[in-house]
Design a protein around this motif. Structure first.
Motif, PDB file in Angstrom:
ATOM      1  N   GLY A 215       1.003  -1.581   0.101  1.00 36.97           N
ATOM      2  CA  GLY A 215      -0.121  -0.035   0.098  1.00 36.97           C
ATOM      3  C   GLY A 215       0.682   1.199  -0.149  1.00 36.97           C
ATOM      4  N   GLN A 216       1.974   0.996   0.485  1.00 33.47           N
ATOM      5  CA  GLN A 216       2.658   2.426   0.427  1.00 33.47           C
ATOM      6  C   GLN A 216       3.169   2.895  -0.779  1.00 33.47           C
ATOM      7  OE1 GLN A 216       3.268   4.374   2.953  1.00 33.47           O
ATOM      8  NE2 GLN A 216       4.916   5.635   2.133  1.00 33.47           N
TER       9      GLN A 216
ATOM     10  N   LEU B   9       0.726  10.948  -4.321  1.00 32.91           N
ATOM     11  CA  LEU B   9       1.387  12.098  -3.969  1.00 32.91           C
ATOM     12  C   LEU B   9       1.911  12.618  -5.231  1.00 32.91           C
ATOM     13  CD1 LEU B   9       3.508  11.234  -0.777  1.00 32.91           C
ATOM     14  CD2 LEU B   9       1.429  12.727  -0.854  1.00 32.91           C
ATOM     15  N   GLN B  10       1.644  12.138  -6.571  1.00 34.70           N
ATOM     16  CA  GLN B  10       1.994  12.577  -7.705  1.00 34.70           C
ATOM     17  C   GLN B  10       1.127  13.256  -8.437  1.00 34.70           C
ATOM     18  OE1 GLN B  10       5.087  10.269 -10.022  1.00 34.70           O
ATOM     19  NE2 GLN B  10       3.445  10.110 -11.529  1.00 34.70           N
TER      20      GLN B  10
ATOM     21  N   SER C 189      10.429   0.126   3.105  1.00 32.54           N
ATOM     22  CA  SER C 189       9.415   0.057   3.620  1.00 32.54           C
ATOM     23  C   SER C 189       8.372   1.317   3.150  1.00 32.54           C
ATOM     24  CB  SER C 189       9.338   0.222   5.148  1.00 32.54           C
ATOM     25  OG  SER C 189       8.120   0.676   5.752  1.00 32.54           O
ATOM     26  N   SER C 190       9.403   2.665   3.069  1.00 27.65           N
ATOM     27  CA  SER C 190       8.915   3.807   2.779  1.00 27.65           C
ATOM     28  C   SER C 190       8.460   3.896   1.368  1.00 27.65           C
ATOM     29  CB  SER C 190      10.079   4.852   2.898  1.00 27.65           C
ATOM     30  OG  SER C 190      10.183   4.978   4.162  1.00 27.65           O
TER      31      SER C 190
ATOM     32  N   GLY D 277      14.125   0.296   6.401  1.00 25.66           N
ATOM     33  CA  GLY D 277      13.454   1.763   6.258  1.00 25.66           C
ATOM     34  C   GLY D 277      13.070   2.293   4.804  1.00 25.66           C
ATOM     35  N   SER D 278      14.185   2.404   4.109  1.00 22.26           N
ATOM     36  CA  SER D 278      13.936   2.714   2.637  1.00 22.26           C
ATOM     37  C   SER D 278      13.159   2.008   1.896  1.00 22.26           C
ATOM     38  CB  SER D 278      15.177   3.255   2.200  1.00 22.26           C
ATOM     39  OG  SER D 278      15.782   2.087   2.015  1.00 22.26           O
TER      40      SER D 278
ATOM     41  N   LYS E 206      11.627  -5.483   2.064  1.00 19.96           N
ATOM     42  CA  LYS E 206      11.348  -4.968   3.585  1.00 19.96           C
ATOM     43  C   LYS E 206      11.295  -6.363   4.410  1.00 19.96           C
ATOM     44  CE  LYS E 206       7.555  -4.343   5.241  1.00 19.96           C
ATOM     45  NZ  LYS E 206       6.178  -3.824   5.526  1.00 19.96           N
TER      46      LYS E 206
ATOM     47  N   VAL F  35      11.731   9.244  -6.463  1.00 17.10           N
ATOM     48  CA  VAL F  35      11.751   8.625  -4.857  1.00 17.10           C
ATOM     49  C   VAL F  35      12.489   7.224  -5.171  1.00 17.10           C
ATOM     50  CG1 VAL F  35      10.762   7.848  -3.089  1.00 17.10           C
ATOM     51  CG2 VAL F  35       9.979   9.858  -3.994  1.00 17.10           C
TER      52      VAL F  35
ATOM     53  N   GLN G 102       0.581   4.932  -1.830  1.00 20.85           N
ATOM     54  CA  GLN G 102       0.539   6.340  -1.489  1.00 20.85           C
ATOM     55  C   GLN G 102       1.442   7.315  -2.201  1.00 20.85           C
ATOM     56  OE1 GLN G 102      -0.601   8.299   2.155  1.00 20.85           O
ATOM     57  NE2 GLN G 102      -0.345   9.144  -0.034  1.00 20.85           N
ATOM     58  N   LEU G 103       2.691   6.651  -2.770  1.00 23.15           N
ATOM     59  CA  LEU G 103       3.657   7.338  -3.307  1.00 23.15           C
ATOM     60  C   LEU G 103       2.927   7.962  -4.563  1.00 23.15           C
ATOM     61  CD1 LEU G 103       7.084   5.598  -3.506  1.00 23.15           C
ATOM     62  CD2 LEU G 103       6.299   7.376  -2.085  1.00 23.15           C
TER      63      LEU G 103
END
Lengths: 154, 237
Positions: free
Chosen positions: A25-26, A33-34, A86-87, A83-84, A94, A45, A29-30
């Motif tokens: 799902g992340q 944001l576009q 996951s982001s 972390g990255s 991950k 990113v 989200q990215l």
């Protein structure tokens, strides 16, 4: 191939990446944001992620190849990679990092080395997939179409 | 809608009410996370300044002095900040910081800020790891909220509460600290849910498990929906 076909191909490919667990799902989200003011946000990113990851994977290989392994250092690198990934929503990378961190906590060198291979494998796969996806996007845009993100319907 | 540029009172009220004027200082050592947070904040109409460490954040806030003694925030606050931030014209409405950073941690930064002339600025701490003890420590240390990474747009919607009601916020902190002190009985049951550090976070309903510690905190508060915004993963998207 005409634009409609390419768009359908993009939709099918994207959906498969989610269904197969490469992305979570992340990543959606990215994409959210576009927009027109930031049309390359996802690519930017993800490119940062590729650069960062390659460096971290090299550092990890080197750290685990030392005579006396510094597990704190290894853990710090894995933490960053976890972390990255996951982001950006790179779920399988991950998860592989989580497994690697467990071996690290146990100070199990063999386990770490084997797990690092798994992380690299997952990384290369998702990198390949995302590059395919971005290529498709470029083709759609070049043909005058738009990326049908809202049609993902998750 | 017409805005009179010369009407300072009207402008000041507008600043209170319009998110466009809210300035967030974002602190994270990860470039990817900074980029993500910056975008999340801009999309939510905030102004953003990103720095990559606690030290840089302190510099930005004008809190750096030569003889920094990390163990006594009291001494540093009296000898640092040569002038108040308001005089500098620098306005920071919210500080969002990562917890795990090399050098100064987000918690260390929190304590420094709370011991300074910036103490009334809400501080939100972010972490990829769901560690109940860490969360409690940060909240008790004065953090407004503890957010689990990766952050989503829904998390930022909650930030409005801290920014629009500054006086109310200081009352909230005290109440939450009191609840935290009584929270021991509730927290121990969290161990069953959060035995291991929960790292996975997905958009499925299982993400609620990751936030159970925060849910538990709100459950103890008599009016959770009014007092504290929902932390994460619970907003209907």
């Amino acid at each position: 191939m005409e634009v409609g076909q390419m768009q359908r191909q993009w939709l099918d490919y994207t959906k498969s990446l989610f269904l197969e667990g490469f992305l979570d799902g992340q990543f959606l989200q990215l994409q959210q944001l576009q927009d027109e003011s930031n049309p390359d946000f996802v690519v930017e990113v993800v490119s940062l992620f590729f650069e960062d990851s390659e460096k971290l994977l090299n550092d990890l290989t080197s750290a685990l190849g030392q005579q006396s392994v510094d597990f704190k250092r290894v853990d710090a690198h894995v933490h960053q990679l976890k972390g990255s990934s996951s982001s950006i929503g790179a779920q399988r990378v991950k998860n592989a990092c989580i497994a690697l961190r467990n071996y690290c906590e146990e100070q199990n060198i063999e386990g770490c080395i084997g797990c690092l291979q798994q992380v690299k494998h997952e990384y290369n796969m998702v990198k390949n997939k995302l590059e395919n996806l971005f290529r498709l996007e470029q083709q759609i845009v070049a043909a005058g179409g738009s990326i049908p993100m809202t049609e993902l319907g998750f | 809608m017409e805005v009179m540029e010369s009407d300072h009172v009207h402008h000041a009220i507008e600043e209170q009410q319009e998110q466009q004027h809210f300035h967030v200082l974002a602190v994270d050592d990860s470039l990817i996370d900074r980029k993500l947070l910056e975008r999340l904040l801009k999309v939510s109409s905030y102004k953003v300044t990103c720095v990559d460490s606690g030290d840089e954040a302190l510099k930005y806030l004008g809190l750096v002095d030569d003889d920094v003694d990390k163990n006594s925030p009291a001494s540093s606050s009296s000898s640092s900040s040569p002038q108040s931030p308001a005089q500098d014209g620098l306005k920071v409405n919210l500080i969002m910081t990562d917890y795990c950073m090399p050098g100064m941690s987000g918690y260390d930064l929190l304590k420094r800020v709370k011991g300074s002339s910036w103490k009334d600025v809400p501080v939100v701490i972010m972490s990829s790891e769901n560690v109940p003890a860490r969360i409690s420590k940060c909240l008790e240390g004065g953090a407004e909220e503890f957010l689990l990474k990766p952050l989503q747009l829904s998390d930022l919607k909650n930030l409005e509460h801290y920014l629009l009601k500054p006086l109310h916020h200081s009352c909230q902190s005290n109440i939450i600290s009191d609840i935290a002190a009584e929270d021991d009985g509730v927290d121990s049951s969290d161990d069953n849910i959060n035995n291991d550090i929960i790292d996975s976070k997905s958009s499925s309903s299982s993400s609620n498990n990751n936030n159970s510690i925060i849910n538990k905190r709100k459950a103890v508060s008599p009016e959770p929906s009014e007092r504290r915004p929902r932390a994460k993963g619970l907003a209907v998207v």
